[in-house]
Design a protein around this motif. Structure first.
Motif, PDB file in Angstrom:
ATOM      1  N   THR A  89       1.445  -1.659  -0.545  1.00 31.29           N
ATOM      2  CA  THR A  89       0.106   0.080   0.457  1.00 31.29           C
ATOM      3  C   THR A  89       0.709   1.347  -0.346  1.00 31.29           C
ATOM      4  O   THR A  89       1.742   1.493   0.514  1.00 31.29           O
ATOM      5  N   PRO A  90       0.341   2.284  -0.723  1.00 33.27           N
ATOM      6  CA  PRO A  90       2.037   3.095  -0.434  1.00 33.27           C
ATOM      7  C   PRO A  90       0.758   4.303   0.423  1.00 33.27           C
ATOM      8  O   PRO A  90      -0.285   4.456   0.659  1.00 33.27           O
ATOM      9  N   ALA A  91       1.993   4.969   0.974  1.00 36.01           N
ATOM     10  CA  ALA A  91       1.678   6.066   2.290  1.00 36.01           C
ATOM     11  C   ALA A  91       3.092   6.304   2.480  1.00 36.01           C
ATOM     12  O   ALA A  91       3.976   6.282   1.731  1.00 36.01           O
ATOM     13  N   TYR A  92       2.979   7.691   3.191  1.00 36.54           N
ATOM     14  CA  TYR A  92       4.129   8.581   3.039  1.00 36.54           C
ATOM     15  C   TYR A  92       4.029   8.660   4.838  1.00 36.54           C
ATOM     16  O   TYR A  92       2.751   8.966   5.666  1.00 36.54           O
ATOM     17  N   TRP A  93       5.422   9.169   4.999  1.00 37.08           N
ATOM     18  CA  TRP A  93       5.666   9.919   6.027  1.00 37.08           C
ATOM     19  C   TRP A  93       5.810  11.221   6.973  1.00 37.08           C
ATOM     20  O   TRP A  93       6.838  11.827   5.904  1.00 37.08           O
ATOM     21  N   PRO A  94       4.899  11.955   7.219  1.00 37.30           N
ATOM     22  CA  PRO A  94       4.657  13.547   7.238  1.00 37.30           C
ATOM     23  C   PRO A  94       5.403  13.421   7.792  1.00 37.30           C
ATOM     24  O   PRO A  94       6.608  13.420   8.153  1.00 37.30           O
ATOM     25  N   ALA A  95       6.097  15.149   6.930  1.00 33.31           N
ATOM     26  CA  ALA A  95       7.207  15.855   6.814  1.00 33.31           C
ATOM     27  C   ALA A  95       7.965  16.115   8.832  1.00 33.31           C
ATOM     28  O   ALA A  95       7.016  15.754   9.011  1.00 33.31           O
TER      29      ALA A  95
END
Length: 243
Positions: free
Chosen positions: A194-200
């Motif tokens: 699953t595509p996900a990202y760590w917030p800045a």
């Protein structure tokens, strides 16, 4: 089984297969692969914040940052403490996870009070899965606050799995459950894909906006952040919203 000489890439591949390394003691150079028959996880949409803790989160008693003191968090987690005379974090673990952090695959959350580090946690990110590794507190609720902020970031970033490794009575109070290895591997495979990202990181979080998730509430601009930190009220909103 003894783990071979590890690199960050090997470590990430192991996580994708449901494995993680541990040492018997902090002064033991050997590492072992662990794959529990029963795995503790947090269903993110069922994460529970007790009422008293929610008041503490909302009060912003601690300044909570991310990725500003990763090595210091690891050393604090590795240090012996009351009721924890021995830890599984040795020098090799410190080396490997510091390298993962440098490559953007491991993250920390730090709780500060009056400029002093009083608690926090760290873990590994792979796709839409986050593997919680260890936490510590020097003041009441500090590690719990870090966990609450972590869950808010994971929900904001589209993560599907928060791996707790082992279920404890303490973690169960927040909604953690235990599942079989077979079920865990199925959940893990889906989460990693699953595509996900760590917030800045802290200091840059003002570039983000949570408007799609929170309606009129956003994380943009100085009114929504304090030196790049997420206000407790917004963190609780992120946790209680449904996906």
């Amino acid at each position: 089984m003894h783990a071979p000489l590890l690199t960050p890439d090997i470590l990430l591949r192991a996580y994708a297969e449901g494995l993680f390394p541990m040492a018997e003691r902090h002064d033991d150079a050997a590492l072992y692969w662990i794959s529990p028959e029963k795995r503790g996880i947090f269903p993110l949409d069922a994460f529970h914040v007790p009422k008293r803790l929610a008041r503490t989160v909302r009060s912003d008693k601690f300044t909570v940052t991310t990725d500003t003191a990763f090595a210091e968090i690891m050393r604090a987690c590795a240090a012996p403490g009351k009721g924890r005379e021995e830890t599984w974090i040795n020098d090799e673990i410190l080396r490997l996870y510091t390298a993962l952090h440098a490559g953007g695959h491991a993250h920390s959350l730090e709780c500060w009070r009056d400029g002093k580090l009083v608690g926090g946690l760290y873990g590994v990110r792979l796709g839409g899965a986050f593997f919680g590794e260890s936490m510590f507190s020097r003041e009441r609720d500090a590690s719990k606050i870090a966990l609450v902020h972590l869950v808010a970031r994971l929900k904001y970033g589209g993560f599907k799995l928060l791996d707790a490794q082992f279920l404890t009575e303490h973690l169960a109070r927040f909604g953690a459950i235990e599942i079989s290895r077979k079920k865990y591997l199925a959940v893990l495979g889906s989460a990693v894909a699953t595509p996900a990202y760590w917030p800045a990181p802290s200091g840059n979080v003002g570039m983000l906006s949570s408007a799609p998730a929170l309606g009129e509430t956003g994380l943009t601009g100085a009114t929504a952040t304090t030196e790049g930190c997420w206000p407790g009220a917004v963190v609780l909103q992120l946790i209680t919203q449904t996906s």
